[in-house]
Scaffold this active site. Structure first.
Site, PDB file in Angstrom:
ATOM      1  N   LYS A 140       4.451 -10.618 -19.554  1.00  0.00           N
ATOM      2  CA  LYS A 140       4.245  -9.236 -19.730  1.00  0.00           C
ATOM      3  C   LYS A 140       2.764  -9.296 -20.657  1.00  0.00           C
ATOM      4  CE  LYS A 140       6.292  -7.343 -18.200  1.00  0.00           C
ATOM      5  NZ  LYS A 140       7.275  -6.992 -17.126  1.00  0.00           N
ATOM      6  N   GLU A 163      -0.232  -9.886 -18.166  1.00  0.00           N
ATOM      7  CA  GLU A 163      -0.499  -9.068 -16.980  1.00  0.00           C
ATOM      8  C   GLU A 163      -0.914  -7.680 -17.541  1.00  0.00           C
ATOM      9  OE1 GLU A 163       2.712  -7.300 -14.532  1.00  0.00           O
ATOM     10  OE2 GLU A 163       4.198  -7.683 -16.283  1.00  0.00           O
ATOM     11  N   LYS A 199       2.729  -2.337  -7.865  1.00  0.00           N
ATOM     12  CA  LYS A 199       4.069  -2.549  -8.246  1.00  0.00           C
ATOM     13  C   LYS A 199       5.240  -3.165  -7.440  1.00  0.00           C
ATOM     14  CE  LYS A 199       7.472  -0.701 -10.847  1.00  0.00           C
ATOM     15  NZ  LYS A 199       7.634  -1.467 -12.160  1.00  0.00           N
ATOM     16  N   CYS A 222       0.980  -1.282   0.021  1.00  0.00           N
ATOM     17  CA  CYS A 222      -0.004  -0.042  -0.048  1.00  0.00           C
ATOM     18  C   CYS A 222       0.921   1.220   0.043  1.00  0.00           C
ATOM     19  CB  CYS A 222      -0.819   0.067   1.483  1.00  0.00           C
ATOM     20  SG  CYS A 222      -1.822  -1.479   1.490  1.00  0.00           S
ATOM     21  N   ASN A 229       1.206   0.222   6.318  1.00  0.00           N
ATOM     22  CA  ASN A 229       1.446  -0.698   5.064  1.00  0.00           C
ATOM     23  C   ASN A 229       1.929  -1.837   5.830  1.00  0.00           C
ATOM     24  OD1 ASN A 229       2.435  -1.837   2.774  1.00  0.00           O
ATOM     25  ND2 ASN A 229       4.134  -0.102   2.624  1.00  0.00           N
ATOM     26  N   ARG A 272       1.602   1.581  -5.980  1.00  0.00           N
ATOM     27  CA  ARG A 272       1.720   0.510  -4.899  1.00  0.00           C
ATOM     28  C   ARG A 272       0.549  -0.179  -4.661  1.00  0.00           C
ATOM     29  NH1 ARG A 272       6.469   1.527  -1.965  1.00  0.00           N
ATOM     30  NH2 ARG A 272       5.762   0.552  -0.346  1.00  0.00           N
TER      31      ARG A 272
HETATM   32  C1  F6R Z   1       6.093  -7.999 -13.848  1.00  0.00           C
HETATM   33  C2  F6R Z   1       6.579  -7.398 -12.666  1.00  0.00           C
HETATM   34  C3  F6R Z   1       6.732  -8.295 -11.373  1.00  0.00           C
HETATM   35  C4  F6R Z   1       8.088  -7.795 -10.874  1.00  0.00           C
HETATM   36  C5  F6R Z   1       8.107  -8.856  -9.425  1.00  0.00           C
HETATM   37  C6  F6R Z   1       9.448  -8.408  -8.550  1.00  0.00           C
HETATM   38  O1  F6R Z   1       6.095  -6.916 -14.837  1.00  0.00           O
HETATM   39  O2  F6R Z   1       6.962  -6.258 -12.447  1.00  0.00           O
HETATM   40  O3  F6R Z   1       6.845  -9.663 -11.877  1.00  0.00           O
HETATM   41  O4  F6R Z   1       9.246  -8.240 -11.600  1.00  0.00           O
HETATM   42  O5  F6R Z   1       7.068  -8.509  -8.596  1.00  0.00           O
HETATM   43  O6  F6R Z   1       9.451  -7.134  -8.205  1.00  0.00           O
HETATM   44  P1  F6R Z   1      10.730  -6.491  -7.850  1.00  0.00           P
HETATM   45  O7  F6R Z   1      11.678  -6.563  -9.055  1.00  0.00           O
HETATM   46  O8  F6R Z   1      10.431  -5.142  -7.455  1.00  0.00           O
HETATM   47  O9  F6R Z   1      11.317  -7.345  -6.771  1.00  0.00           O
END
Ligand code: F6R
Length: 590
Positions: free
Chosen positions: A471, A474, A585, A2, A99, A27
């Site tokens: 990609k 999603e 994200k 969050c 969060n 987020r």
């Molecule tokens: C897909 C995507 C996710 C991240 C995963 C890891 O497009 O963005 O699969 O790659 O959640 O996130 P990080 O790299 O922030 O640990």
């Protein structure tokens, strides 16, 4: 998962809070809320859905005059995305945003109910508010400190007390910073939330409590006052603008040549700045999602060209497995955000076993950046679109350079000058690939009405297929799966039917003939194949042909085509490209 923002200062907090929430929407975005505070009251406004809904609701309210407030954008964990479950939550004199996840929330809730507390939401956050309220007599710090001793799990909290004019913040295993400006203070999950106002901030460490008044900030831990370093970020403001693009995803894909030039080239020219992997007997690569697929490319290159034993696992599995660390091992953690809960846990597991950790990470202030033994910063700049693109390309770029350096150290590189020459050309070549938008639009036209799609490839092309498939699904919500091309006939081929699109990635010289045979197998069962290759084939299939370069770097030219096909397809389907449903994200819960 969050986002939190808080403000105390001369301005009307609404503007700062809403602007902050919009910058944090990446987020999580299934509900949002704010709390404004003045001398006599706290006003809470919440709404389901995106920040825009909250903004509309705020317009209809009679707002109190205030100079202090907290706000939250939620990605549901405990309880559905409803208004009742949205933050802030108030119990008695305490109003807070949270969060993270409180692991012993049920136990605490039952105890508090027995003590007479009535709960109005299903959230673990309301339990935290009730616990702090229970201990609150007239000293906020005492109440927070007492509550912390009972909380298990992760939290970043922004807290208001109805009879105090100050703001309180504390964190553990969830990010939170305190932003500083003359006579203005902020709290935020991420500097992006407050960069429009300040680039100066304090990083709160585990269980440090910030007491913020309109004139100063005091940080304490266990009632001891701490001297905190003021950090400055150079994040450029324009990284947060779309710069004329329809979506952040497109903008970030288009930034790939620039970020490659900025980060990849200096390492290419100074390989000595990268760690020497030859001093380890075993390498473990651990990450989640796309970052894990970048790791798969790294594993393939290290094994194939640098004769190095590599194990790879998704962090959510690795953290709970019985890992036998009986050889000199390096654990490589790949993470854009550096806050992914499972990747953090995997890192801590390695450290508890006295195993060295190397982080390939984007966010410098993140937990993984701070706690790992060594870091390689990919310097992709802020990535706003939920689907990673430019950061993924740099993760692959760094893994490729690590494999190349390892092969070089072991005298395994045959045409060193040629590899280097080709690597030098990458930023320009990727730009050429990105400029061919019409070709990707054509592929998108061919697939956007389909509901099932397969990706196939072998060896490194399989690793690339995994990312292409992720990609696409999603952002476009089309069901897609990636398979090792040779594995399809062991069951899955029964799903192939007339007109079903199958993307085949064919670049690996050592195995491409086999993949071509697999393409024929699916075509003879009715599939419409789309070839993503580095040489033209004499077939009537749709084909995207990218320049052929050294196998170390070939995926860096293939993946952008898949990213743009995913983007164009999602656009044709009218999807919310930058914020796909159900996603966030930064996955800060396990
Ligand atoms: C897909 C995507 C996710 C991240 C995963 C890891 O497009 O963005 O699969 O790659 O959640 O996130 P990080 O790299 O922030 O640990």
């Amino acid at each position: 998962m969050c986002g939190i923002v808080g403000y105390i200062g001369e301005k009307n907090p609404i503007e700062v809070l809403i602007n902050g929430l919009k910058n944090l929407e990446y987020r999580g975005y299934d509900s949002a809320g704010i709390a404004l505070k003045n001398e006599s009251q706290i006003q809470v406004i919440k709404s389901v859905g995106k920040i825009a809904n909250l903004e509309e609701k705020i317009k209809e309210e009679n707002l109190i005059t205030s100079h202090l407030g907290i706000a939250h954008t939620r990605w549901a964990t405990h309880g559905k995305p409803t208004e009742e479950n949205a933050h802030p939550h108030t119990v008695g004199k305490v109003t807070l945003v949270h969060n993270g996840i409180i692991e012993n929330a049920d136990e605490l809730r039952n105890k508090l109910i027995k003590e007479g507390v009535t709960f109005h939401s299903e959230t673990d956050t309301e339990v935290v508010a009730a616990l702090i309220n229970k201990y609150y007599e007239n000293n906020p710090l005492t109440a927070i400190n007492k509550a912390l001793t009972e909380l298990k799990g992760s939290y970043a909290l922004g807290i208001l007390f109805s009879d105090s004019n100050d703001l309180y913040a504390v964190r553990k295993d969830s990010p939170l910073i305190v932003g500083l400006k003359d006579h203005e203070y902020f709290i935020a999950s991420d500097i992006a939330a407050i960069i429009d106002y300040t680039n100066k901030y304090i990083l709160l460490d585990e269980n440090e409590i910030a007491h913020i008044t309109k004139d100063n900030v005091t940080v304490t831990k266990n009632n001891n006052v701490l001297e905190k370093k003021v950090e400055t970020t150079n994040m450029e403001q324009d990284a947060k603008d779309k710069c004329g693009y329809d979506h952040y995803m497109l903008k970030e894909i288009m930034e790939e040549p620039v970020v490659l030039q900025k980060t990849f080239k200096p390492y290419l020219e100074h390989l000595e700045k990268l760690p020497d992997l030859t001093s380890y007997e075993e390498i473990h690569i651990v990450a989640c999602g796309s970052a894990m697929y970048a790791g798969m490319i790294g594993k393939t290159l290290l094994e194939e060209y640098a004769n190095t034993k590599v194990e790879i696992d998704v962090a959510s599995e690795y953290r709970y497995k019985n890992i036998i660390y009986d050889r000199k091992t390096l654990v490589i953690l790949i993470s854009q955000s550096g806050e992914t809960a499972d990747t953090i846990a995997a890192m801590r597991k390695a450290k508890e076993n006295n195993v060295e950790t190397l982080a390939i990470v984007n966010v410098k202030t993140s937990t993984i950046a701070r706690e790992s033994d060594t870091q390689i910063f990919i310097e992709a700049g802020p990535e706003i679109a939920v689907a990673t693109t430019k950061a993924y390309i740099l993760q692959v770029g760094i893994m490729a350079l690590l494999a190349y350096k390892t092969a070089l150290t072991k005298n395994l590189v045959k045409e060193e000058h040629k590899v280097l020459e080709e690597a030098e050309k990458l930023p320009r070549l990727i730009k050429e690939v990105l400029d061919r938008r019409e070709e990707y639009k054509k592929v998108a036209q061919a697939i956007y009405q389909k509901e099932d799609i397969f990706f196939i490839g072998r060896k490194i092309d399989y690793a690339t297929s995994m990312e292409g498939s992720l990609k696409l699904k999603e952002v476009s919500y089309i069901h897609s799966e990636a398979y090792q091309a040779g594995e399809l006939k062991h069951g899955t081929i029964s799903l192939i039917e007339d007109g079903m699109p199958v993307f085949a990635i064919v670049t690996d010289e050592t195995i491409k003939d086999k993949t071509i045979s697999n393409i024929e197998e699916v075509k003879s069962r009715g599939a419409s194949t789309i070839l993503i290759t580095n040489e033209k084939y004499q077939t009537d299939d749709l084909q995207i042909v990218v320049p052929k370069i050294s196998p170390y770097f070939q995926p860096i030219l293939i993946v952008p085509t898949l990213q743009l096909i995913a983007y164009e397809t999602a656009k044709l389907r009218g999807c919310d490209i930058d914020k796909p449903k159900n996603l966030a994200k930064s996955v800060t819960v396990e």
